[in-house]
Design an enzyme around this catalytic site. Structure first.
Site, PDB file in Angstrom:
ATOM      1  CB  THR A  84       9.852  -4.765   1.646  1.00 47.09           C
ATOM      2  OG1 THR A  84      10.308  -5.335   0.412  1.00 47.09           O
ATOM      3  CG2 THR A  84       8.888  -3.628   1.339  1.00 47.09           C
TER       4      THR A  84
ATOM      5  N   GLY B 251      11.166 -11.296  15.247  1.00 40.23           N
ATOM      6  CA  GLY B 251      11.644 -10.999  13.901  1.00 40.23           C
ATOM      7  C   GLY B 251      11.952  -9.523  13.716  1.00 40.23           C
ATOM      8  N   GLY B 252      12.040  -9.100  12.458  1.00 44.30           N
ATOM      9  CA  GLY B 252      12.423  -7.732  12.151  1.00 44.30           C
ATOM     10  C   GLY B 252      11.490  -6.689  12.711  1.00 44.30           C
TER      11      GLY B 252
ATOM     12  CG  LEU C 289      -2.055  -1.023   1.187  1.00 45.17           C
ATOM     13  CD1 LEU C 289      -2.665  -1.195   2.571  1.00 45.17           C
ATOM     14  CD2 LEU C 289      -3.116  -0.626   0.179  1.00 45.17           C
TER      15      LEU C 289
ATOM     16  CE  LYS D 285      11.576  -3.305   6.222  1.00 40.55           C
ATOM     17  NZ  LYS D 285      10.576  -3.141   7.293  1.00 40.55           N
TER      18      LYS D 285
ATOM     19  CG  ASN E 149      11.737   1.837   6.770  1.00 41.17           C
ATOM     20  OD1 ASN E 149      12.549   2.643   7.236  1.00 41.17           O
ATOM     21  ND2 ASN E 149      10.435   2.048   6.774  1.00 41.17           N
TER      22      ASN E 149
END
Length: 274
Positions: free
Chosen positions: A54, A123-124, A5, A58, A79
């Protein structure tokens, strides 16, 4: 990338700022291709205003940058890349803004002085949440993970920002007790992992569930039913885009226009407070 998006947000920003001729497009690019793409972009005419990056790119984006913000170094990932005058790239992590903005606007959190937070997953996204929570004043953190061996990066990130951290197994945790004794709970795990525990987890006074598709998740449903504060991944997406827009354009982000575009693109699914 196909479901991103971000083009909706940034193209709305360009239009609102009167930047005719500017366009934000998706580019499919793996880690092997990223260095060459950045080199090509430094030589492009007209010049590129920057990149959104993304996963899984990153960490590499941070490594390839000539300069990086402190928060990008703390997270260990970037990012956002913007060009430097010497044909290099500056790395930032506006994902941190995404978490702080979502918690402030949707979660009602202004400060976590001497507070405790719980993060599900390592996670990230969890790393960006750790740095964001530290910015909000967090002092103690519980990481509830499915595999402690894969939580090393998150534990190291928490140490870098000075958090007292406990790591526990998600499958063995007393989640009802944990949620009732935390100021903020951040879930970065898939809905299937929280569904059996949604009612217990909803006891947390503020929950950030980063999953927004499909919405509502079982956890979000339980939080809303209980009447507690809920922030979502859509809130995060919106608030992280503001900082990116300002770095790309050099102008204040047109927040109302960006929010309106995101709400329209998601069928007015969420209010997305500013």
């Amino acid at each position: 990338m196909a479901h991103s998006l971000s083009p909706v947000l940034h193209n709305a920003a360009f239009a609102a700022l009167g930047l005719t001729g500017w366009q934000y497009e998706r580019i499919e690019c793996d880690e092997q291709r990223l260095p060459a793409l950045l080199t090509e972009a430094t030589q492009a005419d007209p010049p590129w205003a920057g990149f959104s990056v993304t996963m899984p790119g990153k960490r590499l984006a941070l490594d390839l940058a000539a300069e990086a913000t402190e928060r990008a170094r703390l997270v260990g990932a970037a990012n956002t890349l913007t060009p430097l005058p010497e044909q290099g790239w500056r790395a930032d992590c506006t994902d941190v803004d995404g978490v702080t903005g979502a918690l402030r606007a949707a979660g009602g959190i202004t400060r976590l002085t001497h507070g405790h937070a719980t993060i599900l997953g390592a996670g990230g996204t969890a790393l960006a949440a750790i740095v964001a929570l530290a910015e909000l004043g967090l002092t103690e953190l519980t990481l509830a993970v499915r595999d402690p061996a894969r939580a090393t990066d998150a534990v190291d990130c928490a140490a870098r920002v000075g958090l007292k951290t406990e790591t526990i197994l998600l499958s063995e945790a007393n989640l009802a007790h944990l949620a009732a004794n935390t100021q903020v709970l951040v879930s970065t795990v898939p809905p299937a992992a929280t569904e059996p525990h949604a009612t217990a987890l909803a006891a947390a006074p503020c929950v950030l569930d980063v999953i927004y598709h499909p919405f509502p998740t079982p956890l979000a449903t339980a939080v809303l039913a209980r009447g507690n504060r809920l922030a979502t991944g859509l809130d995060m997406l919106l608030h992280q885009a503001f900082g990116q827009s300002e770095q790309f354009t050099g102008q204040p982000a047109p927040r109302e226009a960006m929010r309106a575009a995101l709400r329209a693109a998601t069928d007015n699914l969420l209010e997305l407070p500013l």
